[in-house]
Design an enzyme around this catalytic site. Structure first.
Site, PDB file in Angstrom:
ATOM      1  CG  HIS A  61     -10.898  -7.131   7.145  1.00  0.00           C
ATOM      2  ND1 HIS A  61      -9.994  -7.859   7.878  1.00  0.00           N
ATOM      3  CD2 HIS A  61     -10.513  -7.260   5.845  1.00  0.00           C
ATOM      4  CE1 HIS A  61      -9.114  -8.420   7.067  1.00  0.00           C
ATOM      5  NE2 HIS A  61      -9.401  -8.055   5.835  1.00  0.00           N
ATOM      6  CD  GLU A  76      -1.807  -2.387   1.345  1.00  0.00           C
ATOM      7  OE1 GLU A  76      -2.681  -3.246   1.136  1.00  0.00           O
ATOM      8  OE2 GLU A  76      -0.657  -2.668   1.748  1.00  0.00           O
TER       9      GLU A  76
END
Length: 369
Positions: free
Chosen positions: A168, A99
């Site tokens: 998440h 990322e």
């Protein structure tokens, strides 16, 4: 708003549109290679985002998208499904699981003339790119003395899903709101999702675009390819006189579920979808508060340091003399989100809490005889 849409937003079926990565199963409704609609037709929010992305990539060859599985797989929730066939692998660029690296690549692309859209497979993963977002994305225009613009969109699924676990279920709006130079936008319907995404892509500012994981299957009408929505404008979802309820993203539907019960008991709340989380649309917010003289903030963000904390402070600083009651905040508990369904539900705001808060703030005088 149709009751079915509200219900599907709050109690969406698990596993649809399915995908959480390249190992996930492709949902049946995600298999269609192309989506062609006319203005006013209904589609799911993931489809409206895909259509908006397709239209902007067709309109401007400088628009490109990069991230994990955005090309051949079509994105973790199919927002870019099959677009690589139309635009090629370089405009739908699959990246490694890195990322910080591909966020820096996107910022560099924006600095040199492209309009990149960076997708986080899950918004929680973008914490790994926080350095690039905070030190480069938001600041380069200023630290370069205006020599560079960073016209990019950072987007992806976030929020509390259905038993996705703590990692998440992040709500990163509270993390990003203090970064100078970036705008925060949260979509909530198929129509505003498409129109806001198109506006974000065309903006010369870096935009962090929040999509709630449980709203991808909400169905509704969308506008045509020329409809673009102001990024800094809130939406009055329901006009009322008793109390102003400020919300955003999925909490729009939680608030509207509460309204269904409150109306039966004679209450008349006003619902305002903030949409722009930074900057706040103080014109719409002020108008609503001055009308109702009471404010409740409903958010999925954590209570400590969240969007509601910032909005509450601004309302108290700017509109204190217009208030007849203290500002009330309904926020998620300051705990990691549990995997267990019952515990997960207990950590976030439910419609019953909104009903109770309205009754406490407004009092029984608002109830029709």
């Amino acid at each position: 708003m149709k009751a079915s849409a509200v219900k599907s937003a709050v109690q969406v079926r698990r596993g649809v549109p399915v995908c959480t990565g390249s190992r996930g199963r492709v949902a049946p409704q995600a298999r269609r290679a192309s989506i062609v609609t006319r203005a006013g037709e209904e589609m799911m929010m993931w489809e409206s985002l895909r259509q908006g992305l397709d239209e902007e990539m067709e309109r401007d060859p400088k628009v490109m998208m990069l991230g994990e599985d955005v090309g051949h797989y079509g994105g973790s929730y199919k927002v870019s499904y099959d677009l690589y066939k139309k635009y090629g692998d370089m405009r739908l660029l699959d990246t490694p699981i890195c990322e910080n690296g591909f966020m820096g690549m996107g910022i560099g692309a924006a600095m040199t003339g492209l309009r990149p859209i960076v997708e986080g497979m899950n918004m929680g993963f973008l914490l790994l790119a926080f350095n690039q977002i905070s030190n480069n994305c938001g600041m380069l225009h200023y630290t370069s003395g205006g020599q560079y613009n960073v016209p990019m969109v950072i987007r992806g699924p976030g929020g509390v899903g259905r038993q996705l676990g703590a990692e998440h279920s992040q709500r990163l709006e509270s993390y990003f709101q203090s970064i100078p130079g970036v705008q925060l936008v949260a979509c909530s319907t198929p129509r505003n999702a498409k129109a806001l995404l198109k506006a974000a892509i065309r903006s010369d500012n870096p935009i962090i675009f929040f999509e709630h994981v449980l709203l991808y299957n909400v169905k509704g009408e969308v506008g045509d390819k020329d409809e673009v929505q102001c990024l800094e404008r809130a939406e009055v979802v329901r006009e009322g006189t008793d109390v102003s309820i400020f919300c955003y993203s999925r909490m729009r539907y939680v608030a509207m579920q509460a309204v269904a019960q409150l109306e039966k008991e004679g209450y008349n709340p006003e619902i305002v979808d903030l949409i722009s989380l930074k900057p706040f649309d103080m014109e719409t917010i002020s108008k609503s508060v001055k009308k109702t003289r009471k404010a409740i903030i409903v958010e999925e963000c954590m209570k400590t340091g969240g969007i509601g904390a910032s909005l509450s402070a601004v309302i108290n600083e700017s509109l204190f003399d217009d208030l007849d009651h203290q500002v009330v905040r309904l926020s998620s508990q300051d705990v990691p989100t549990s995997y267990a369904f019952e515990l997960e539900s207990a950590t976030i705001v439910q419609p019953e809490a909104v009903v109770e808060a309205v009754k406490n703030v407004v009092g029984q005088k608002a109830v029709a005889a």
